[in-house]
Motif scaffolding. Structure first.
Motif, PDB file in Angstrom:
ATOM      1  N   LEU A   1       0.836  -1.209   0.000  1.00 45.16           N
ATOM      2  CA  LEU A   1       0.000   0.000   0.000  1.00 45.16           C
ATOM      3  C   LEU A   1       0.870   1.258   0.000  1.00 45.16           C
ATOM      4  CD1 LEU A   1      -2.787   1.318   0.185  1.00 45.16           C
ATOM      5  CD2 LEU A   1      -2.625   1.156   2.676  1.00 45.16           C
ATOM      6  N   THR A   2       1.918   1.268   0.801  1.00 48.84           N
ATOM      7  CA  THR A   2       2.800   2.441   0.868  1.00 48.84           C
ATOM      8  C   THR A   2       3.521   2.661  -0.452  1.00 48.84           C
ATOM      9  OG1 THR A   2       3.131   2.066   3.234  1.00 48.84           O
ATOM     10  CG2 THR A   2       4.708   3.496   2.132  1.00 48.84           C
ATOM     11  N   ASP A   3       3.950   1.580  -1.098  1.00 51.48           N
ATOM     12  CA  ASP A   3       4.596   1.715  -2.401  1.00 51.48           C
ATOM     13  C   ASP A   3       3.649   2.347  -3.411  1.00 51.48           C
ATOM     14  OD1 ASP A   3       6.687   1.016  -4.499  1.00 51.48           O
ATOM     15  OD2 ASP A   3       4.995  -0.164  -5.231  1.00 51.48           O
ATOM     16  N   LEU A   4       2.398   1.903  -3.419  1.00 52.26           N
ATOM     17  CA  LEU A   4       1.410   2.465  -4.345  1.00 52.26           C
ATOM     18  C   LEU A   4       1.170   3.946  -4.045  1.00 52.26           C
ATOM     19  CD1 LEU A   4      -0.725   2.111  -6.579  1.00 52.26           C
ATOM     20  CD2 LEU A   4      -2.326   1.373  -4.797  1.00 52.26           C
ATOM     21  N   LEU A   5       1.017   4.284  -2.777  1.00 49.92           N
ATOM     22  CA  LEU A   5       0.785   5.674  -2.404  1.00 49.92           C
ATOM     23  C   LEU A   5       1.994   6.553  -2.720  1.00 49.92           C
ATOM     24  CD1 LEU A   5      -0.997   5.094   1.028  1.00 49.92           C
ATOM     25  CD2 LEU A   5      -2.057   5.723  -1.153  1.00 49.92           C
ATOM     26  N   ASP A   6       3.189   5.956  -2.626  1.00 52.83           N
ATOM     27  CA  ASP A   6       4.399   6.691  -2.983  1.00 52.83           C
ATOM     28  C   ASP A   6       4.410   7.008  -4.477  1.00 52.83           C
ATOM     29  OD1 ASP A   6       7.183   7.578  -2.008  1.00 52.83           O
ATOM     30  OD2 ASP A   6       7.664   6.356  -3.762  1.00 52.83           O
ATOM     31  N   HIS A   7       3.935   6.056  -5.291  1.00 56.80           N
ATOM     32  CA  HIS A   7       3.829   6.314  -6.737  1.00 56.80           C
ATOM     33  C   HIS A   7       2.774   7.372  -7.044  1.00 56.80           C
ATOM     34  CE1 HIS A   7       6.260   2.652  -7.251  1.00 56.80           C
ATOM     35  NE2 HIS A   7       6.502   3.108  -8.454  1.00 56.80           N
TER      36      HIS A   7
END
Length: 613
Positions: free
Chosen positions: A346-352
Motif C-alpha cells: 500500500l505504501t509503495d502504491l501511495l508513494d507512486h
C-alpha cells in the motif's frame, strides 16, 4: 510471515463478507505455508514489479487511471485469496482448523476494506459528487449479509408477508439500492390493496431521488438544487401524514429525509458505524467534499457506538483514513497487522501517487523503502519465497543492495542447483564478494563429501588457485592407493596419475595467463584419453573461461574437437542416466554448447579476415 490481526482486545469486530464469524482470539500461526496465501505473495509480486517498470510510461490522467487499476489488481488478489480461504474453511472438518481459516478470512476481508477506502480517498482522490457514489459501492461490497435475507424472502410463497420483508426493504434503502427497494414495494402493493397509494407515492419519491453523476452532466449546484426540491417534497408527504397508517413506510420516508434517529433505529441492519456514515451522507449531504468527511466520520462513530463500546483497531484505521491522516493509517496498520505485506504494498502504491514524498524517517530511509526492506527481509526467511525478496530489494535504491548482500549470504545452500541459482543472482548484480564466498562454501562441501571434481570446479570458479592446487594434490593421493589394489588395471592407474599431473600443469599455465598452452593441454587430456571420461565434464567446464576470453584462444579445429568431446560425453549416457541427470548438468551442457558456438563464429570471422588480408 504469518498474516494476523492484533486487536489488542479479547474480541475482534472485523466485518465479514457473508462468511463465518472469526475466532475471537488473535492467531499467530505460520499460514505462509498455506497455498492460498502463497498465491497472495506470488501474484502481488508480479503487480509490484509491473508498477515499478511502468513509472515512466504514463503521465497526467492516464497515470492516475493506471494507478487506480493497479490498486484494483491488488484488491482482486486479496479477494481471490479470501475466497480460496473461505472454501478451505467450509471444507475443513476439524473445528479448530475451520476456526483458524475463518479468522484468516476475517483478516483478509478487513485488509480489502481498508485498501478499498484508501483507493477511493487517496489513489483515485474522488471529488464531491462521485465521492459519495464510490463510498456507496464500498459499503455495498463489504456488507453482504442482506443477500441471504433477500433470497429467503423472494423464495417464500408470499414475500410481503415474510417476517424479514421490511428488513430487506430497509437495508436496500440504507444502501441506496432504490431499484431493488422499489421492486420489493411493488410486491407489497400487489398483496395489500389498502397500501397501493402509499406504495405508489413512496415508489415515486425513490424514483425521483437525485443522485450525483460520475460524468460532467450536472454541476454540484444543480445537484444541490434538485436534491433540495426533492427533500421538500418528502417533507410535505411526511407532514401530511401520508404514511401515518403504515409505520414501515413512514420510517422509510424519515430515512429519505436524513433523520438521524430514524436511521439509528436500523442500527442492527447496518452493523457498523461507517455504514451509518455513508447512509447519513446519502440522505443529508450527498455533495460532501473530501475534507468534510472527518467531521461526519467522527460524529457518526460517536452516535453509532454511543459510549457502549470503544473503537477497535479497524475503527481507528478507517477513522484515520477519513481524516486524511495517511501516515497514521500506515502506522496503525503496521501495529494491527502482524506482517509487512499490506503496509509495504500500500505504501509503495501511495508513494507512486506522490503522496509520501515529504516524509523521510529519522534514520535516513523513506517510509516506502523501510517497509519494503522489512517485508523483503521476511520473505528471505522462507525456503522458496526468498527469490521474490530479491526483486523488492532491487527496488530499494538507498539500502536495498546492502540488505541483499547480508541476506544472500544467509541462504542455506542445500543443493548445487540452489547454489547455482543464488550464484546467478549475485553475478547479475556484480556482487563479486558473494560470488567468491558461495563458490568457496560449495567447494568445501564437495571436498568434505569427497567429490573432488566438483570441489575443483567450484574452487576454480572462485578463482582460488591455492585451494585448487590443494584439491589436485588430494585428487592424486585419493586415487593412487585405491587404484593400486587392482593390479590388472595398471595402465589405468598410470593414465589417471598422468592425467592428474597434467591437470595440475593446466592450472599452472592458466594462472600464468599462458592461455594458448593451457588450451592445448586441456584438449589433449581428452583427445588422447589421458583423463577418464567421468572427468570430461569438469575439463569442459574449465574450458569455459578460455572460450569467453576477449582474445580467441581455441582455433576452429580445436573448437570442433571440443564439440566432439561434448557430444561423445552426452551421447555415451544411457536413457536412464539422462533421465536421472539434474537441471545443473543440463544447464552446464547448454552453456558449453552456446560458448562453443560463439567461439566458433569468432574464429571463422578472425581466420577469414586473416586470409583476406
Amino acid at each position: 510471515l504469518c498474516i494476523g490481526w492484533d486487536s489488542g482486545a479479547e474480541q475482534d469486530t472485523i466485518p465479514l463478507l457473508d462468511l463465518p464469524p472469526p475466532c475471537h482470539q488473535p492467531l499467530y500461526l505460520p499460514y505462509i505455508y498455506i497455498q492460498t496465501l502463497r498465491k497472495l505473495f506470488n501474484e502481488s509480486h508480479g503487480i509490484f514489479i509491473g508498477l515499478q517498470r511502468s513509472e515512466e510510461e504514463f503521465a497526467g490522467k492516464s497515470r492516475k487511471t493506471q494507478l487506480v487499476q493497479v490498486s484494483k489488481n491488488y484488491r482482486s488478489v486479496i479477494r481471490a485469496c479470501m475466497e480460496d480461504m473461505h472454501q478451505a474453511a467450509v471444507s475443513a472438518r476439524d473445528p479448530a482448523l475451520h476456526s483458524q481459516y475463518s479468522t484468516q478470512v476475517s483478516i483478509l476481508s478487513a485488509m480489502e476494506l481498508i485498501w478499498n477506502l484508501c483507493e477511493i480517498l487517496f489513489v483515485e482522490a474522488a471529488v464531491a459528487g462521485p465521492l459519495l457514489l464510490r463510498l456507496l459501492d464500498w459499503v455495498r461490497l463489504h456488507v453482504c449479509d442482506v443477500d441471504n435475507m433477500v433470497r429467503e424472502v423472494l423464495s417464500s410463497e408470499n414475500p410481503s408477508k415474510h417476517e424479514l420483508f421490511w428488513n430487506v426493504v430497509d437495508v436496500f434503502v440504507l444502501q441506496g439500492r432504490m431499484d431493488e427497494a422499489r421492486h420489493l414495494l411493488s410486491k407489497e402493493a400487489s398483496a395489500n390493496p389498502t397500501s397501493v397509494n402509499m406504495c405508489r407515492i413512496l415508489d415515486d419519491l425513490m424514483k425521483k431521488m437525485p443522485v450525483p453523476s460520475l460524468g460532467n452532466t450536472q454541476t454540484l449546484t444543480e445537484m444541490e438544487l434538485k436534491w433540495q426540491h426533492w427533500h421538500e417534497e418528502c417533507q410535505r408527504y411526511l407532514q401530511d401524514g401520508t404514511f401515518a397508517s403504515n409505520s414501515h413506510m413512514e420510517s422509510i420516508c424519515k430515512i429519505l429525509l436524513g433523520d438521524e434517529n430514524a436511521i439509528l433505529e436500523k442500527k442492527e441492519l447496518m452493523t457498523t458505524w461507517y455504514h451509518f456514515l455513508v447512509t447519513r451522507l446519502l440522505y443529508s449531504h450527498p455533495t460532501v467534499k473530501p475534507m468534510e468527511l472527518r467531521f461526519y466520520a467522527q460524529s457518526s462513530m460517536d452516535l453509532f457506538l454511543g459510549g457502549e463500546s470503544s473503537p477497535e483497531p479497524l475503527d481507528t484505521i478507517l477513522m484515520a483514513a477519513f481524516e486524511f491522516e495517511l501516515h497514521q493509517v500506515i502506522k496503525e496498520c503496521s501495529i494491527a497487522l502482524s506482517n509487512w505485506w499490506f503496509v509495504a504494498h500500500l505504501t509503495d502504491l501511495l508513494d507512486h501517487c506522490k503522496l509520501l514524498q515529504s516524509h523521510n524517517l529519522y534514520f535516513g530511509s523513506n517510509m516506502r523503502e523501510f517497509l519494503l526492506l522489512e517485508y523483503a527481509s521476511g520473505l528471505f526467511s522462507h525456503y522458496s519465497l526468498w527469490q521474490l525478496g530479491v526483486d523488492y530489494f532491487d527496488h530499494c535504491p538507498e539500502y536495498g543492495r546492502v540488505y541483499l548482500e547480508l541476506h544472500i549470504e544467509r541462504i542455506p545452500l542445500n543443493t548445487e542447483q540452489k547454489a547455482l541459482k543464488v550464484l546467478r543472482i549475485c553475478e547479475q548484480r556484480q556482487m563479486h564478494e558473494q560470488v567468491r564466498s558461495i563458490c568457496k562454501i560449495m567447494a568445501m562441501k564437495a571436498l568434505r563429501n569427497n567429490r573432488l571434481g566438483s570441489a575443483l570446479s567450484w574452487s576454480i570458479r572462485a578463482k582460488d588457485a591455492a585451494f585448487a592446487t590443494l584439491i589436485s594434490d588430494r585428487f592424486q593421493l585419493s586415487h593412487s592407493p585405491r587404484l593400486s589394489c587392482f593390479e590388472e588395471q595398471t595402465d589405468l592407474k598410470i593414465s589417471c596419475n598422468l592425467g592428474l599431473w597434467k591437470y595440475r600443469e593446466f592450472h599452472r599455465l592458466y594462472g600464468e595467463k599462458r592461455f594458448s598452452e593451457a588450451a592445448k593441454l586441456l584438449l589433449m587430456l581428452m583427445t588422447a584419453h589421458i583423463a577418464p571420461c567421468s572427468f570430461w565434464m569438469t575439463l569442459l567446464t574449465d574450458a569455459l573461461p578460455l572460450l569467453e576470453q576477449k582474445e580467441v584462444i581455441f582455433s576452429a579445429e580445436q573448437t570442433y574437437e571440443l564439440m566432439r568431446c561434448l557430444e561423445d560425453l552426452t551421447a555415451g549416457k544411457s536413457d536412464k542416466q539422462k533421465f536421472q541427470d539434474d537441471d545443473v548438468e543440463t544447464m552446464k551442457v547448454e552453456m558449453l554448447r552456446l560458448a562453443l558456438a560463439r567461439n566458433l563464429a569468432r574464429v571463422i570471422v578472425k581466420e577469414g579476415t586473416l586470409e583476406g588480408s
